[in-house]
Design an enzyme around this catalytic site. Structure first.
Site, PDB file in Angstrom:
ATOM      1  N   THR A 186      -9.355   1.801  12.163  1.00  0.00           N
ATOM      2  CA  THR A 186     -10.328   0.721  12.316  1.00  0.00           C
ATOM      3  C   THR A 186     -10.245   0.062  13.691  1.00  0.00           C
ATOM      4  OG1 THR A 186     -10.265   0.262   9.954  1.00  0.00           O
ATOM      5  CG2 THR A 186     -11.087  -1.493  11.351  1.00  0.00           C
ATOM      6  N   ILE A 225      -4.430  -3.577  11.316  1.00  0.00           N
ATOM      7  CA  ILE A 225      -3.528  -2.457  11.094  1.00  0.00           C
ATOM      8  C   ILE A 225      -2.352  -2.896  10.221  1.00  0.00           C
ATOM      9  CG2 ILE A 225      -2.107  -0.694  12.183  1.00  0.00           C
ATOM     10  CD1 ILE A 225      -5.194  -0.515  12.656  1.00  0.00           C
ATOM     11  N   GLY A 231      -8.278 -21.977 -17.033  1.00  0.00           N
ATOM     12  CA  GLY A 231      -8.933 -23.262 -16.774  1.00  0.00           C
ATOM     13  C   GLY A 231      -8.422 -23.899 -15.496  1.00  0.00           C
ATOM     14  N   GLY A 232      -8.184 -25.200 -15.533  1.00  0.00           N
ATOM     15  CA  GLY A 232      -7.696 -25.913 -14.350  1.00  0.00           C
ATOM     16  C   GLY A 232      -6.379 -25.358 -13.842  1.00  0.00           C
ATOM     17  N   ARG A 243      -7.239   6.781  -2.018  1.00  0.00           N
ATOM     18  CA  ARG A 243      -8.165   6.050  -2.884  1.00  0.00           C
ATOM     19  C   ARG A 243      -7.703   6.078  -4.335  1.00  0.00           C
ATOM     20  NH1 ARG A 243     -13.613   8.091   0.406  1.00  0.00           N
ATOM     21  NH2 ARG A 243     -13.491   6.429   1.979  1.00  0.00           N
ATOM     22  N   ILE A 264      -9.822 -18.258 -17.977  1.00  0.00           N
ATOM     23  CA  ILE A 264      -9.051 -18.460 -19.215  1.00  0.00           C
ATOM     24  C   ILE A 264      -7.977 -19.529 -18.996  1.00  0.00           C
ATOM     25  CG2 ILE A 264      -7.378 -17.353 -20.757  1.00  0.00           C
ATOM     26  CD1 ILE A 264      -9.080 -14.761 -20.411  1.00  0.00           C
ATOM     27  N   GLU A 299      -9.441   1.052   2.438  1.00  0.00           N
ATOM     28  CA  GLU A 299      -9.564   2.442   1.974  1.00  0.00           C
ATOM     29  C   GLU A 299     -11.023   2.787   1.680  1.00  0.00           C
ATOM     30  OE1 GLU A 299      -7.242   4.785   1.721  1.00  0.00           O
ATOM     31  OE2 GLU A 299      -5.340   3.708   1.788  1.00  0.00           O
ATOM     32  N   SER A 349     -16.274   0.595   8.748  1.00  0.00           N
ATOM     33  CA  SER A 349     -16.844   1.581   7.832  1.00  0.00           C
ATOM     34  C   SER A 349     -17.414   2.776   8.593  1.00  0.00           C
ATOM     35  CB  SER A 349     -17.935   0.922   6.975  1.00  0.00           C
ATOM     36  OG  SER A 349     -17.370  -0.052   6.115  1.00  0.00           O
ATOM     37  N   ASP A 364      -8.613  10.960  -0.171  1.00  0.00           N
ATOM     38  CA  ASP A 364      -8.684  11.214  -1.617  1.00  0.00           C
ATOM     39  C   ASP A 364      -7.440  10.687  -2.317  1.00  0.00           C
ATOM     40  OD1 ASP A 364     -11.127  12.396  -1.405  1.00  0.00           O
ATOM     41  OD2 ASP A 364     -10.438  14.450  -1.682  1.00  0.00           O
TER      42      ASP A 364
END
Length: 383
Positions: free
Chosen positions: A125, A156, A340-341, A244, A338, A364, A131, A241
């Site tokens: 990258t 990196i 909550g706060g 991922r 679930i 990836e 991309s 492959d």
């Protein structure tokens, strides 16, 4: 393909205990100190975690894809930064050399990657190419028996600490596409390498990234992976492959941890005179999360077995990455809801995981890139 079920069960049991007894109790420390504790790092090396997918002939465990997926699911049940520190050595940091490297390159570097003696990074990258990796601008111009690298790599992983870089650079300036890109093994102390400050990220504290700048960095010609130009982009794609599928398995592990946290909290917390888990709308969220985590596990295991059977799993790996990365985001969101706060408070693990898992939909290959890969492969196969 599981080669020895008994040995694998022992490994998974050992990892499960390591996660429960050593890693989970140190999650808060990891986040607070923004670093994997040194003693934990030493234990990881001793356990062989830096060589999980590296062949036994180079000192690794040589796990098959199915075995690696099961291991990744166990490791996924704790903070992703713990996995990140050794994940690159097993994945994109070593696989390029293993798949396309010369015998000399493999012998020189891979055994030290397997033991964790050296830490690796993968430099693809750039500031203007993420991309769209084939449009990278870093150049490698041959000068006698060396190549001179110039350019900047961004985000990196392990960049601040890496001893070894796999670098994608353009060796043919006239070829603006993927065919002009070559892969290099670059040692971390090579003159001309400059490391930017560590990035400040939304989550995944302890997993460090930074810019890597190459300024007239001279790399021996013998360090071009495979010994010839123009193969770098193909090498990078071959690595993906497995990468991922590995990340997909980690997402499943995180999702299963979040389901456990959500269920435990819902059974203990009282509202309206009974446990949260007795309320149907809470049950619906728990059920959806359990179902999606199970679906992700099934997808990953099927694709992993097919890869071990030498099938082309490019489409399936992208399907798994797309689904699992999105799935764990939904599971994390429900976990916060679930709680909550309490779910918004840093003292609870779900708050940290909510931020940590957001990255899975980006690296990836983003979700959108996975969609493109899947659709293009479908069209190609239909034609």
């Amino acid at each position: 393909m599981i080669r020895d079920q008994e040995l694998l069960d022992q490994l998974l049991d050992t990892l499960s205990r390591f996660v429960r007894e050593r890693l989970i109790p140190n999650e808060a420390r990891l986040a607070e100190e923004d670093a994997v504790p040194p003693e934990i790092l030493a234990e990881m090396k001793e356990m062989g975690l830096f060589g999980l997918s590296i062949p036994e002939e180079y000192g690794g465990l040589g796990l098959t894809m199915e075995e690696e997926a099961l291991v990744a699911m166990e490791i996924g049940k704790t903070s992703p930064a713990f996995r990140s520190v050794f994940g690159t050595n097993n994945g994109i940091g070593a696989q390029g050399i293993l798949i396309d490297g010369t015998d000399e390159q493999k012998a020189k570097y891979v055994p030290r990657l397997a033991t964790g003696e050296i830490l690796s990074s993968f430099c693809l990258t750039e500031p203007d190419s993420g991309s769209d990796a084939a449009s990278l601008r870093t150049t490698a111009i041959q000068d006698g028996d060396h190549y001179v690298l110039n350019g900047t790599k961004r985000y990196i992983t392990n960049g601040p600490e890496a001893d070894l870089f796999t670098v994608m650079a353009r060796t043919d300036p006239q070829n603006k596409g993927a065919g002009g890109i070559s892969a290099f093994v670059v040692e971390g102390d090579t003159p001309g390498i400059h490391r930017g400050p560590a990035d400040k990220k939304m989550g995944q504290k302890g997993a460090h990234t930074c810019d890597i700048i190459f300024d007239d960095c001279r790399v021996p010609a013998e360090n071009i992976i495979g010994g010839r130009e123009g193969q770098g982009f193909k090498t990078a794609m071959k690595v993906l492959d497995r990468g991922r599928l590995h990340i997909s398995a980690v997402c499943v592990g995180v999702a299963e941890r979040l389901v456990e946290e959500s269920l435990s909290f819902a059974m203990e917390r009282q509202q309206f005179g009974c446990a949260l888990s007795e309320h149907q709308l809470i049950q619906a969220m728990l059920a959806d999360s359990k179902t999606e985590a199970y679906a992700g596990r099934t997808m990953v295991m099927d694709a992993a077995r097919r890869k071990d059977a030498k099938e082309d799993v490019s489409t399936l790996a992208s399907c798994a990455k797309l689904f699992c990365a999105e799935m764990v985001g939904r599971v994390a969101d429900r976990a916060v809801q679930i709680h909550g706060g309490a779910g918004y408070m840093a003292e609870y693990a779900v708050e940290r995981f909510y931020r940590d898992v957001r990255l899975f939909r980006i690296y990836e290959g983003t979700t959108q890139i996975q969609q493109l890969v899947i659709a293009r492969n479908m069209v190609r196969e239909a034609q």
